[in-house]
Design a protein around this motif. Structure first.
Motif, PDB file in Angstrom:
ATOM      1  N   TRP A   1      35.342  -1.260   6.527  1.00  0.00           N
ATOM      2  CA  TRP A   1      34.573  -0.017   6.595  1.00  0.00           C
ATOM      3  C   TRP A   1      35.013   0.824   7.789  1.00  0.00           C
ATOM      4  CZ3 TRP A   1      30.811   1.911  10.095  1.00  0.00           C
ATOM      5  CH2 TRP A   1      30.091   3.030   9.636  1.00  0.00           C
TER       6      TRP A   1
ATOM      7  N   ASN B   1      36.731   4.507   7.540  1.00  0.00           N
ATOM      8  CA  ASN B   1      36.079   5.606   8.246  1.00  0.00           C
ATOM      9  C   ASN B   1      37.041   6.301   9.195  1.00  0.00           C
ATOM     10  OD1 ASN B   1      32.860   6.203   8.485  1.00  0.00           O
ATOM     11  ND2 ASN B   1      33.298   4.314   7.390  1.00  0.00           N
TER      12      ASN B   1
ATOM     13  N   ARG C   1      36.034  10.262   9.686  1.00  0.00           N
ATOM     14  CA  ARG C   1      34.575  10.407   9.704  1.00  0.00           C
ATOM     15  C   ARG C   1      34.002   9.895  11.021  1.00  0.00           C
ATOM     16  NH1 ARG C   1      31.585   8.343   4.334  1.00  0.00           N
ATOM     17  NH2 ARG C   1      32.247   6.331   5.131  1.00  0.00           N
ATOM     18  N   GLN C   2      33.119  10.657  11.625  1.00  0.00           N
ATOM     19  CA  GLN C   2      32.365  10.210  12.788  1.00  0.00           C
ATOM     20  C   GLN C   2      31.025   9.705  12.278  1.00  0.00           C
ATOM     21  OE1 GLN C   2      33.687  10.167  15.898  1.00  0.00           O
ATOM     22  NE2 GLN C   2      35.554  10.906  14.915  1.00  0.00           N
ATOM     23  N   ASN C   3      30.813   8.399  12.360  1.00  0.00           N
ATOM     24  CA  ASN C   3      29.616   7.824  11.748  1.00  0.00           C
ATOM     25  C   ASN C   3      28.737   7.161  12.795  1.00  0.00           C
ATOM     26  OD1 ASN C   3      27.781   6.614   9.912  1.00  0.00           O
ATOM     27  ND2 ASN C   3      29.380   6.658   8.342  1.00  0.00           N
TER      28      ASN C   3
ATOM     29  N   VAL D   1      25.916   5.824  12.594  1.00  0.00           N
ATOM     30  CA  VAL D   1      25.133   4.679  12.134  1.00  0.00           C
ATOM     31  C   VAL D   1      25.766   3.355  12.538  1.00  0.00           C
ATOM     32  CG1 VAL D   1      26.247   4.365   9.880  1.00  0.00           C
ATOM     33  CG2 VAL D   1      23.823   3.813  10.140  1.00  0.00           C
ATOM     34  N   ALA D   2      27.069   3.370  12.871  1.00  0.00           N
ATOM     35  CA  ALA D   2      27.783   2.127  13.176  1.00  0.00           C
ATOM     36  C   ALA D   2      27.121   1.342  14.291  1.00  0.00           C
ATOM     37  CB  ALA D   2      29.238   2.434  13.533  1.00  0.00           C
TER      38      ALA D   2
ATOM     39  N   ALA E   1      22.586   2.893   4.696  1.00  0.00           N
ATOM     40  CA  ALA E   1      23.372   3.684   3.744  1.00  0.00           C
ATOM     41  C   ALA E   1      23.958   2.785   2.663  1.00  0.00           C
ATOM     42  CB  ALA E   1      24.487   4.422   4.482  1.00  0.00           C
TER      43      ALA E   1
END
Length: 331
Positions: free
Chosen positions: A155, A159, A164-166, A168-169, A291
């Motif tokens: 994942w 990403n 993608r800047q996520n 939630v990590a 998610a």
């Protein structure tokens, strides 16, 4: 097995701390003209590969397939792999067919990446790039912490590749820890003497269904079969009757919506049904919300614990299943 299930939040936290290494790998991939992804794996790692296939197709928009390694190692097929990213996934990095197939893919022009928990393994050395899981030694034959480490590593890689800047990590280890505290005792009591279990998922929960069935077969010697909800309705549903226990794993979102007709069918056939995930779909094991594409990290944890508890209830040793070893060497 119990200790290694409990180690998963710490392992995932450690992996998050090495995101700069994963970013470096993704930059190298971005530098190449990758137009197709092939994933090669066996066992639990094959289920992580199936998860990665959904990610690559939905997040990156690239065509992606699961490699037939025997085409390269047994049938000696040859084809151009220019423009292909070959990702070989293995906790041990020791299976000869995976090593040979990865070398053949590289010789055919593919960019090769090994994802392993063994940085000095033959597979790690055979690939151009290597992503080390850093999960520590896994002593139980049944993979737990290396499986979730593979899921998170893949994942994070996708990403980073997608840019993608996520945010939630950062919260993932805590959510996985909460999943480990979910009460499974009632379901374990219900399934203690189950002879046949079907695990069913759709979309992102299908790899979880496959991994849960494998854990049940390995540790409990239960006749467990995994199906995509769509495939179940195309014939195998004839196998469902009141003597069959059905575990439906709902990831919420799109996958959860697609599973609703399946639930209706298996309930109409009188099966014992347990829903993992979305409590709105029925009784079972409610897991912490996250998610949809990250639910495989969370929903497998109570299912690992269910396999463990069922094995112990049946007087079996989940750490040493009969006829199995930690490293399986296929050719």
């Amino acid at each position: 097995m119990r200790a290694e299930i409990d180690q998963q939040p710490a392992v995932l936290q450690s992996l998050l701390h090495r995101r700069t290494i994963i970013d470096g790998i993704s930059r190298e991939i971005q530098r190449r003209d990758v137009r197709f992804v092939l994933l090669a794996a066996r066992g639990s790692s094959d289920h992580a590969a199936l998860y990665a296939k959904y990610l690559v197709e939905t997040v990156l928009g690239l065509p992606c397939g699961l490699a037939s390694m025997s085409s390269l190692t047994g049938y000696q097929a040859s084809s151009s792999m220019t423009g292909v990213l070959w990702i070989a996934i293995s906790q041990s990095g020791g299976s000869p067919d995976l090593i040979e197939a990865t070398s053949a893919a590289q010789a055919a022009g593919a960019v090769t990446l090994a994802v392993t928990n063994a940085p000095t393994s033959d597979l790690a050395r055979s690939a151009e790039l290597h992503l080390d899981l850093g999960a520590g030694e896994e002593q139980s034959v049944a993979a737990t912490k290396t499986y979730t480490a593979e899921i998170l590593a893949l994942w994070l890689l996708v990403n980073s590749w997608a840019g993608r800047q996520n945010p939630v990590a950062a919260g993932i280890p805590d959510v996985v820890a909460r999943a480990g505290d979910v009460d499974i005792s009632e379901v374990a009591d219900r399934y203690r003497y189950a002879g046949r279990i079907l695990t069913v998922g759709r979309g992102y929960s299908y790899p979880t269904a496959c991994e849960a069935a494998l854990k049940l077969m390995e540790t409990c010697h239960v006749a467990a079969s995994a199906f995509s909800g769509a495939d179940l309705l195309h014939g195998p549903v004839a196998h469902v009757d009141p003597t069959v226990s059905v575990v439906v794993i709902s990831p919420g979102g799109v996958g959860g919506r697609l599973l609703r007709p399946v639930l209706e069918v298996v309930a109409d056939r009188g099966a014992e049904v347990c829903v993992v995930g979305d409590p709105d779909l029925g009784a079972g094991i409610a897991t912490p919300c996250i998610a949809e594409e990250l639910t495989p990290l969370v929903q497998i944890v109570p299912l690992q614990r269910l396999a463990l508890e069922l094995a112990l209830a049946r007087g079996l040793d989940p750490d040493r299943p009969r006829g199995l070893t930690k490293v399986t060497r296929t050719h």
